[in-house]
Design a protein around this motif. Structure first.
Motif, PDB file in Angstrom:
ATOM      1  N   VAL A 147       0.818  -1.212   0.000  1.00  0.00           N
ATOM      2  CA  VAL A 147       0.000   0.000   0.000  1.00  0.00           C
ATOM      3  C   VAL A 147       0.854   1.266   0.000  1.00  0.00           C
ATOM      4  N   PHE A 148       1.977   1.244   0.716  1.00  0.00           N
ATOM      5  CA  PHE A 148       2.801   2.445   0.756  1.00  0.00           C
ATOM      6  C   PHE A 148       3.470   2.703  -0.593  1.00  0.00           C
ATOM      7  N   VAL A 149       3.728   1.633  -1.356  1.00  0.00           N
ATOM      8  CA  VAL A 149       4.296   1.807  -2.695  1.00  0.00           C
ATOM      9  C   VAL A 149       3.277   2.465  -3.615  1.00  0.00           C
ATOM     10  N   VAL A 150       2.004   2.050  -3.498  1.00  0.00           N
ATOM     11  CA  VAL A 150       0.945   2.674  -4.299  1.00  0.00           C
ATOM     12  C   VAL A 150       0.870   4.167  -4.004  1.00  0.00           C
ATOM     13  N   GLY A 151       0.897   4.530  -2.736  1.00  0.00           N
ATOM     14  CA  GLY A 151       0.842   5.939  -2.370  1.00  0.00           C
ATOM     15  C   GLY A 151       2.028   6.720  -2.890  1.00  0.00           C
ATOM     16  N   MET A 152       3.225   6.162  -2.793  1.00  0.00           N
ATOM     17  CA  MET A 152       4.420   6.864  -3.257  1.00  0.00           C
ATOM     18  C   MET A 152       4.416   7.015  -4.776  1.00  0.00           C
ATOM     19  N   LEU A 153       3.930   5.990  -5.494  1.00  0.00           N
ATOM     20  CA  LEU A 153       3.860   6.078  -6.954  1.00  0.00           C
ATOM     21  C   LEU A 153       2.876   7.152  -7.392  1.00  0.00           C
ATOM     22  N   LEU A 154       1.735   7.227  -6.716  1.00  0.00           N
ATOM     23  CA  LEU A 154       0.755   8.255  -7.059  1.00  0.00           C
ATOM     24  C   LEU A 154       1.326   9.652  -6.832  1.00  0.00           C
ATOM     25  N   VAL A 155       2.044   9.823  -5.728  1.00  0.00           N
ATOM     26  CA  VAL A 155       2.666  11.120  -5.464  1.00  0.00           C
ATOM     27  C   VAL A 155       3.716  11.438  -6.528  1.00  0.00           C
ATOM     28  N   ALA A 156       4.523  10.436  -6.885  1.00  0.00           N
ATOM     29  CA  ALA A 156       5.577  10.660  -7.876  1.00  0.00           C
ATOM     30  C   ALA A 156       5.005  11.052  -9.236  1.00  0.00           C
ATOM     31  N   VAL A 157       3.886  10.431  -9.631  1.00  0.00           N
ATOM     32  CA  VAL A 157       3.322  10.694 -10.959  1.00  0.00           C
ATOM     33  C   VAL A 157       2.506  11.974 -10.980  1.00  0.00           C
ATOM     34  N   PHE A 158       1.505  12.071 -10.077  1.00  0.00           N
ATOM     35  CA  PHE A 158       0.538  13.157 -10.173  1.00  0.00           C
ATOM     36  C   PHE A 158       0.979  14.439  -9.457  1.00  0.00           C
ATOM     37  N   SER A 159       1.926  14.332  -8.525  1.00  0.00           N
ATOM     38  CA  SER A 159       2.378  15.532  -7.812  1.00  0.00           C
ATOM     39  C   SER A 159       3.727  16.022  -8.312  1.00  0.00           C
ATOM     40  N   ILE A 160       4.711  15.121  -8.333  1.00  0.00           N
ATOM     41  CA  ILE A 160       6.070  15.542  -8.689  1.00  0.00           C
ATOM     42  C   ILE A 160       6.226  15.686 -10.203  1.00  0.00           C
ATOM     43  N   THR A 161       5.775  14.667 -10.958  1.00  0.00           N
ATOM     44  CA  THR A 161       5.983  14.694 -12.407  1.00  0.00           C
ATOM     45  C   THR A 161       5.002  15.620 -13.119  1.00  0.00           C
ATOM     46  N   LEU A 162       3.703  15.419 -12.879  1.00  0.00           N
ATOM     47  CA  LEU A 162       2.688  16.191 -13.588  1.00  0.00           C
ATOM     48  C   LEU A 162       2.318  17.482 -12.877  1.00  0.00           C
ATOM     49  N   GLY A 163       2.453  17.504 -11.549  1.00  0.00           N
ATOM     50  CA  GLY A 163       2.125  18.707 -10.794  1.00  0.00           C
ATOM     51  C   GLY A 163       0.648  19.030 -10.740  1.00  0.00           C
ATOM     52  N   TRP A 164      -0.190  18.018 -10.876  1.00  0.00           N
ATOM     53  CA  TRP A 164      -1.632  18.241 -10.895  1.00  0.00           C
ATOM     54  C   TRP A 164      -2.223  18.358  -9.491  1.00  0.00           C
ATOM     55  N   LEU A 165      -1.693  17.587  -8.555  1.00  0.00           N
ATOM     56  CA  LEU A 165      -2.294  17.504  -7.228  1.00  0.00           C
ATOM     57  C   LEU A 165      -1.237  17.729  -6.157  1.00  0.00           C
ATOM     58  N   PRO A 166      -1.636  18.251  -4.995  1.00  0.00           N
ATOM     59  CA  PRO A 166      -0.665  18.438  -3.905  1.00  0.00           C
ATOM     60  C   PRO A 166      -0.224  17.092  -3.343  1.00  0.00           C
ATOM     61  N   PRO A 167       1.052  16.959  -2.981  1.00  0.00           N
ATOM     62  CA  PRO A 167       1.543  15.662  -2.490  1.00  0.00           C
ATOM     63  C   PRO A 167       1.069  15.314  -1.095  1.00  0.00           C
ATOM     64  N   THR A 168       0.959  16.292  -0.220  1.00  0.00           N
ATOM     65  CA  THR A 168       0.582  16.042   1.173  1.00  0.00           C
ATOM     66  C   THR A 168      -0.280  17.195   1.677  1.00  0.00           C
ATOM     67  N   GLY A 169      -0.779  17.020   2.902  1.00  0.00           N
ATOM     68  CA  GLY A 169      -1.514  18.095   3.560  1.00  0.00           C
ATOM     69  C   GLY A 169      -3.002  17.823   3.644  1.00  0.00           C
ATOM     70  N   TYR A 170      -3.658  18.682   4.395  1.00  0.00           N
ATOM     71  CA  TYR A 170      -5.097  18.559   4.602  1.00  0.00           C
ATOM     72  C   TYR A 170      -5.695  19.955   4.695  1.00  0.00           C
ATOM     73  N   VAL A 171      -6.822  20.150   4.016  1.00  0.00           N
ATOM     74  CA  VAL A 171      -7.550  21.410   4.049  1.00  0.00           C
ATOM     75  C   VAL A 171      -8.987  21.103   4.463  1.00  0.00           C
ATOM     76  N   PRO A 172      -9.508  21.700   5.537  1.00  0.00           N
ATOM     77  CA  PRO A 172     -10.900  21.442   5.933  1.00  0.00           C
ATOM     78  C   PRO A 172     -11.876  21.836   4.824  1.00  0.00           C
ATOM     79  N   PHE A 173     -12.930  21.061   4.698  1.00  0.00           N
ATOM     80  CA  PHE A 173     -13.923  21.301   3.655  1.00  0.00           C
ATOM     81  C   PHE A 173     -14.581  22.669   3.822  1.00  0.00           C
ATOM     82  N   GLY A 174     -14.822  23.079   5.065  1.00  0.00           N
ATOM     83  CA  GLY A 174     -15.482  24.348   5.298  1.00  0.00           C
ATOM     84  C   GLY A 174     -14.655  25.543   4.889  1.00  0.00           C
TER      85      GLY A 174
END
Length: 318
Positions: A147-174
């Protein structure tokens, strides 16, 4: 139906007591002394008198069975104790962090169910074609990867490589609904990978099994369109084992939240559990495990009650 529900609630309450008892005594088998951690560890060289004072203040000087009875009495009143680290009420911390964990677990459950059932049905209806082994191989890959490999791969592709999504953090919905959703996508995808693969495999096997039965051949012989046969007859009966799997997947999803809340820096119950284990914070660890057991029993109870909704032939006797 109500009698069945009452019986299930009674059985769940008895099972919860057994699980809580096992958890309480197992927690105290963990190595390390929380009193020494509170006093600064071995490097601080606390005196025996200091250790005795803190141990008496925390109630750790009493026999273990008396500590258990005291804890059981407090839990029955909604009191999960106080943290050994910061002396905060455990129930208050969990009330703040549990919604954040549910905001991760519930979308991951819905995503794994929707995609897993759809892929399983797609693969079963195309048995013997190229789409079937491709879908099955994808599911096997998602189930086999840690499971941790899946999470790291998603971060590597969509955050580091493509820059589409933030790698970490939390923002309240409100505060920022869009930011909340952007921070939720990656951990929800990572958490849903394994249960999605299990749901897909189970749906495919059950769909093929139901599709070979006589009532399906009769429906086709009556001239019903294939989509009607697949959706109204085969899928509804094929979902029964899938519902069971969903109920049993709750512990895995809650356990997976410990890893993903740590990886993605989400201040939820899983992250709190990790910090509490590292600090030997018995009340906090016990409170989180107890809430996890409650959520697991609720998931299994909802799965049992969902059988009658999935298959109208099943009715619980009064």
């Amino acid at each position: 139906m109500w009698k069945y529900l009452l019986r299930r609630l009674g059985a769940s309450a008895a099972l919860l007591l057994v699980v809580a008892t096992i958890l309480f005594f197992s927690i105290h088998l963990l190595p390390g002394d929380p009193v020494l951690l509170i006093l600064g560890g071995d490097a601080a060289q606390p005196t025996p008198e200091q250790i005795a004072v803190v141990r008496a203040k925390l109630g750790l000087d009493k026999p273990l069975w008396l500590q258990y009875l005291s804890w059981l009495q407090r839990v029955s009143q909604g009191d999960l104790g106080r943290s050994l680290v910061d002396d905060r009420p455990v129930a208050r911390d969990l009330a703040n962090r549990l919604p954040r964990t549910l905001q991760l677990v519930i979308p991951a459950t819905l995503l794994s169910t929707a995609v897993g059932v759809s892929l399983g049905m797609f693969a079963a209806r195309r048995r013997g074609r190229l789409a079937d082994p491709l879908a099955s191989s994808t599911a096997l890959l998602g189930f086999s990867m840690p499971v941790f490999v899946v999470g790291m791969l998603l971060v590597a592709v969509f955050s580091i490589t493509l820059g589409w999504l933030p790698p970490t953090g939390y923002v309240p919905f409100g505060e920022d609904p869009v930011g909340f959703l952007r921070h939720l996508i990656l951990p929800a995808l990572a958490l849903s990978a394994a249960p999605m693969a299990i749901t897909m495999r189970m749906t495919r096997s059950s769909f093929l099994e139901q599709g070979a039965l006589d009532y399906v051949r009769t429906a086709r012989a009556k001239g019903l369109p294939e989509p009607v046969v697949a959706w109204r007859h085969v899928l509804r009966n094929a979902l029964l084992p899938v519902v069971t799997i969903l109920g049993l997947s709750v512990p895995g999803l809650i356990g997976g939240s410990v890893i993903f809340e740590t990886i993605f820096a989400i201040p939820g119950m899983g992250q709190l559990f990790y910090m509490a284990v590292m600090a030997r914070d018995y009340p906090t660890v016990m409170g989180i495990l107890f809430i996890g057991a409650v959520l697991t029993l609720i998931g299994n109870l909802l799965a049992d009650l969902s059988y009658a909704l999935v298959d109208p032939r099943i009715r619980v006797s009064e």
